[in-house]
Design a protein around this motif. Structure first.
Motif, PDB file in Angstrom:
ATOM      1  N   SER A 255     -16.511   9.397 -14.492  1.00  0.00           N
ATOM      2  CA  SER A 255     -17.622   9.965 -13.727  1.00  0.00           C
ATOM      3  C   SER A 255     -18.937   9.604 -14.395  1.00  0.00           C
ATOM      4  CB  SER A 255     -17.478  11.489 -13.615  1.00  0.00           C
ATOM      5  OG  SER A 255     -18.581  12.027 -12.919  1.00  0.00           O
ATOM      6  N   VAL A 256     -19.654   8.676 -13.773  1.00  0.00           N
ATOM      7  CA  VAL A 256     -20.952   8.271 -14.296  1.00  0.00           C
ATOM      8  C   VAL A 256     -21.997   9.352 -14.047  1.00  0.00           C
ATOM      9  CG1 VAL A 256     -22.774   6.526 -14.129  1.00  0.00           C
ATOM     10  CG2 VAL A 256     -20.378   5.842 -14.005  1.00  0.00           C
ATOM     11  N   GLU A 257     -21.879  10.077 -12.934  1.00  0.00           N
ATOM     12  CA  GLU A 257     -22.845  11.112 -12.558  1.00  0.00           C
ATOM     13  C   GLU A 257     -22.541  12.463 -13.205  1.00  0.00           C
ATOM     14  OE1 GLU A 257     -25.509  10.380 -10.893  1.00  0.00           O
ATOM     15  OE2 GLU A 257     -24.859   8.303 -10.622  1.00  0.00           O
ATOM     16  N   GLY A 258     -21.344  12.629 -13.744  1.00  0.00           N
ATOM     17  CA  GLY A 258     -20.959  13.905 -14.332  1.00  0.00           C
ATOM     18  C   GLY A 258     -19.951  14.631 -13.462  1.00  0.00           C
ATOM     19  N   ALA A 259     -19.058  15.397 -14.089  1.00  0.00           N
ATOM     20  CA  ALA A 259     -18.007  16.092 -13.352  1.00  0.00           C
ATOM     21  C   ALA A 259     -17.559  17.329 -14.118  1.00  0.00           C
ATOM     22  CB  ALA A 259     -16.819  15.162 -13.112  1.00  0.00           C
ATOM     23  N   ILE A 260     -16.774  18.154 -13.429  1.00  0.00           N
ATOM     24  CA  ILE A 260     -16.166  19.348 -14.024  1.00  0.00           C
ATOM     25  C   ILE A 260     -14.656  19.181 -13.986  1.00  0.00           C
ATOM     26  CG2 ILE A 260     -15.789  21.823 -13.813  1.00  0.00           C
ATOM     27  CD1 ILE A 260     -18.567  21.324 -14.687  1.00  0.00           C
ATOM     28  N   PHE A 261     -14.019  19.287 -15.142  1.00  0.00           N
ATOM     29  CA  PHE A 261     -12.560  19.287 -15.197  1.00  0.00           C
ATOM     30  C   PHE A 261     -12.092  20.735 -15.262  1.00  0.00           C
ATOM     31  CE2 PHE A 261      -8.666  19.507 -17.827  1.00  0.00           C
ATOM     32  CZ  PHE A 261      -7.791  18.909 -16.918  1.00  0.00           C
ATOM     33  N   ASP A 262     -11.538  21.207 -14.155  1.00  0.00           N
ATOM     34  CA  ASP A 262     -11.014  22.565 -14.063  1.00  0.00           C
ATOM     35  C   ASP A 262      -9.544  22.521 -14.450  1.00  0.00           C
ATOM     36  OD1 ASP A 262     -10.245  25.126 -13.452  1.00  0.00           O
ATOM     37  OD2 ASP A 262     -10.922  25.087 -11.373  1.00  0.00           O
ATOM     38  N   ASP A 263      -9.194  23.188 -15.541  1.00  0.00           N
ATOM     39  CA  ASP A 263      -7.827  23.136 -16.062  1.00  0.00           C
ATOM     40  C   ASP A 263      -7.020  24.315 -15.529  1.00  0.00           C
ATOM     41  OD1 ASP A 263      -5.510  22.724 -17.408  1.00  0.00           O
ATOM     42  OD2 ASP A 263      -6.374  22.749 -19.412  1.00  0.00           O
ATOM     43  N   PRO A 264      -6.323  24.151 -14.402  1.00  0.00           N
ATOM     44  CA  PRO A 264      -5.570  25.282 -13.836  1.00  0.00           C
ATOM     45  C   PRO A 264      -4.375  25.678 -14.685  1.00  0.00           C
ATOM     46  CG  PRO A 264      -5.047  23.265 -12.654  1.00  0.00           C
ATOM     47  CD  PRO A 264      -6.144  22.927 -13.624  1.00  0.00           C
ATOM     48  N   GLU A 265      -3.951  24.796 -15.602  1.00  0.00           N
ATOM     49  CA  GLU A 265      -2.780  25.087 -16.430  1.00  0.00           C
ATOM     50  C   GLU A 265      -3.031  26.213 -17.428  1.00  0.00           C
ATOM     51  OE1 GLU A 265       0.213  23.668 -15.936  1.00  0.00           O
ATOM     52  OE2 GLU A 265      -0.704  22.648 -14.234  1.00  0.00           O
ATOM     53  N   THR A 266      -4.305  26.600 -17.617  1.00  0.00           N
ATOM     54  CA  THR A 266      -4.562  27.747 -18.498  1.00  0.00           C
ATOM     55  C   THR A 266      -4.015  29.039 -17.891  1.00  0.00           C
ATOM     56  OG1 THR A 266      -6.783  28.044 -17.562  1.00  0.00           O
ATOM     57  CG2 THR A 266      -6.600  26.704 -19.556  1.00  0.00           C
ATOM     58  N   TYR A 267      -3.627  28.982 -16.620  1.00  0.00           N
ATOM     59  CA  TYR A 267      -2.943  30.125 -15.995  1.00  0.00           C
ATOM     60  C   TYR A 267      -1.670  30.464 -16.763  1.00  0.00           C
ATOM     61  CZ  TYR A 267      -0.476  32.850 -12.415  1.00  0.00           C
ATOM     62  OH  TYR A 267       0.208  33.835 -11.746  1.00  0.00           O
ATOM     63  N   TRP A 268      -0.988  29.423 -17.257  1.00  0.00           N
ATOM     64  CA  TRP A 268       0.279  29.636 -17.967  1.00  0.00           C
ATOM     65  C   TRP A 268       0.106  29.668 -19.476  1.00  0.00           C
ATOM     66  CZ3 TRP A 268       0.103  26.603 -13.504  1.00  0.00           C
ATOM     67  CH2 TRP A 268       0.891  27.058 -12.443  1.00  0.00           C
ATOM     68  N   TRP A 269      -0.850  28.909 -20.006  1.00  0.00           N
ATOM     69  CA  TRP A 269      -0.944  28.825 -21.460  1.00  0.00           C
ATOM     70  C   TRP A 269      -2.327  28.356 -21.879  1.00  0.00           C
ATOM     71  CZ3 TRP A 269       1.063  30.400 -25.798  1.00  0.00           C
ATOM     72  CH2 TRP A 269       0.790  29.742 -26.988  1.00  0.00           C
ATOM     73  N   VAL A 270      -2.843  28.976 -22.936  1.00  0.00           N
ATOM     74  CA  VAL A 270      -4.073  28.527 -23.589  1.00  0.00           C
ATOM     75  C   VAL A 270      -3.741  28.315 -25.061  1.00  0.00           C
ATOM     76  CG1 VAL A 270      -6.462  29.094 -24.183  1.00  0.00           C
ATOM     77  CG2 VAL A 270      -5.549  29.770 -21.963  1.00  0.00           C
ATOM     78  N   THR A 271      -4.142  27.184 -25.618  1.00  0.00           N
ATOM     79  CA  THR A 271      -3.811  26.882 -27.008  1.00  0.00           C
ATOM     80  C   THR A 271      -4.451  27.897 -27.951  1.00  0.00           C
ATOM     81  OG1 THR A 271      -5.703  25.380 -27.164  1.00  0.00           O
ATOM     82  CG2 THR A 271      -3.588  24.427 -26.541  1.00  0.00           C
ATOM     83  N   ASP A 272      -3.816  28.105 -29.085  1.00  0.00           N
ATOM     84  CA  ASP A 272      -4.339  29.057 -30.064  1.00  0.00           C
ATOM     85  C   ASP A 272      -5.623  28.555 -30.715  1.00  0.00           C
ATOM     86  OD1 ASP A 272      -2.221  30.857 -29.686  1.00  0.00           O
ATOM     87  OD2 ASP A 272      -0.955  29.755 -31.087  1.00  0.00           O
ATOM     88  N   ASP A 273      -5.755  27.235 -30.872  1.00  0.00           N
ATOM     89  CA  ASP A 273      -6.914  26.705 -31.595  1.00  0.00           C
ATOM     90  C   ASP A 273      -8.139  26.496 -30.714  1.00  0.00           C
ATOM     91  OD1 ASP A 273      -6.130  24.530 -30.096  1.00  0.00           O
ATOM     92  OD2 ASP A 273      -5.412  23.358 -31.784  1.00  0.00           O
ATOM     93  N   LEU A 274      -7.969  26.561 -29.372  1.00  0.00           N
ATOM     94  CA  LEU A 274      -9.085  26.354 -28.434  1.00  0.00           C
ATOM     95  C   LEU A 274      -9.856  25.076 -28.776  1.00  0.00           C
ATOM     96  CD1 LEU A 274     -10.306  30.050 -28.158  1.00  0.00           C
ATOM     97  CD2 LEU A 274      -9.229  28.716 -26.350  1.00  0.00           C
TER      98      LEU A 274
END
Length: 236
Positions: A112-131
């Motif tokens: 994305s040359v103009e910029g974008a948002i990556f929405d991570d839906p997988e955080t519904y199931w798991w978020v890493t401990d170290d963030l």
């Protein structure tokens, strides 16, 4: 083969830095933004552009930790809430950046040359401990710029995409309902039984011990040596 044991009169001690335990701030709010320039950055192939408010990455290896900038992932676990995380970024035309996300997945970000948002839906199931975001790979002579991480506490109660127009997308709660979740539970026969049920469901080792207690009358009739060998035990 029998191992041959030797005697070492002097053995070198392991030298390592003394552990440093930083105080982790309690990030308040229902939603917010963590700016990349405030994150802790480790590794190589990056440049901190404070004037533009960006981390510029031109090769693999960097690790960007938002641990001190984001709320703790299980802070509202009792309420059925999870931490939804979105990454604001920009790339050169053919960067093909592969990252380890906050959910522990390894994904290639859309260029994305103009910029974008990556929405991570997988955080519904798991978020890493170290963030922490890890930059796994990036094409030679290409670049990635990271601006911020937007976060929000979202309910795990699900509605499907085709129901958005006919169902309320928000979960309405009362203060008393939430306070009940954190109120100390009375100790009575029913609560103790429920505690044991929850413990058995979550702890397989504890469940095995309970099963052993239930079977102890049958075990007492068995030969002691046979029980010892059947259990795979040794005298060492």
């Amino acid at each position: 083969m029998e191992l041959q044991r030797e005697f070492f009169p002097r053995v070198r001690k392991t030298v390592m830095p003394r552990p440093y335990f930083a105080e982790v701030p309690d990030v308040l709010g229902q939603s917010g933004t963590a700016w990349a320039v405030d994150a802790a950055i480790y590794g190589d192939n990056w440049y901190l552009d404070r004037w533009q408010g960006l981390i510029e990455i031109y090769g693999a290896g960097a690790a960007i930790s938002f641990f001190s900038l984001l709320p703790r992932k299980n802070k509202y676990e009792a309420e059925g809430l999870y931490l939804r995380l979105k990454l604001a970024y920009r790339t050169t035309a053919n960067a093909n950046v592969n990252i380890r996300t906050f959910s522990g997945r390894h994904v290639t970000l859309p260029n994305s040359v103009e910029g974008a948002i990556f929405d991570d839906p997988e955080t519904y199931w798991w978020v890493t401990d170290d963030l922490t975001l890890n930059i796994n790979s990036i094409y030679t002579d290409e670049k990635l710029w990271i601006q911020r991480v937007d976060w929000e506490w979202v309910s795990k109660e699900v509605i499907y995409e085709d129901e958005v127009g006919i169902q309320d997308p928000f979960l309405t709660r009362t203060l008393s309902e939430v306070e009940k979740l954190y109120a100390p539970k009375a100790i009575n026969p029913d609560s103790v039984k429920q505690f044991l049920i929850d413990k058995i469901q979550k702890d397989e080792g504890f469940a095995k011990r309970c099963l052993g207690l239930l079977c102890q009358d049958q075990l007492m009739g068995k030969d002691l040596v046979q029980m010892f060998t059947d259990g795979g035990l040794t005298l060492s």
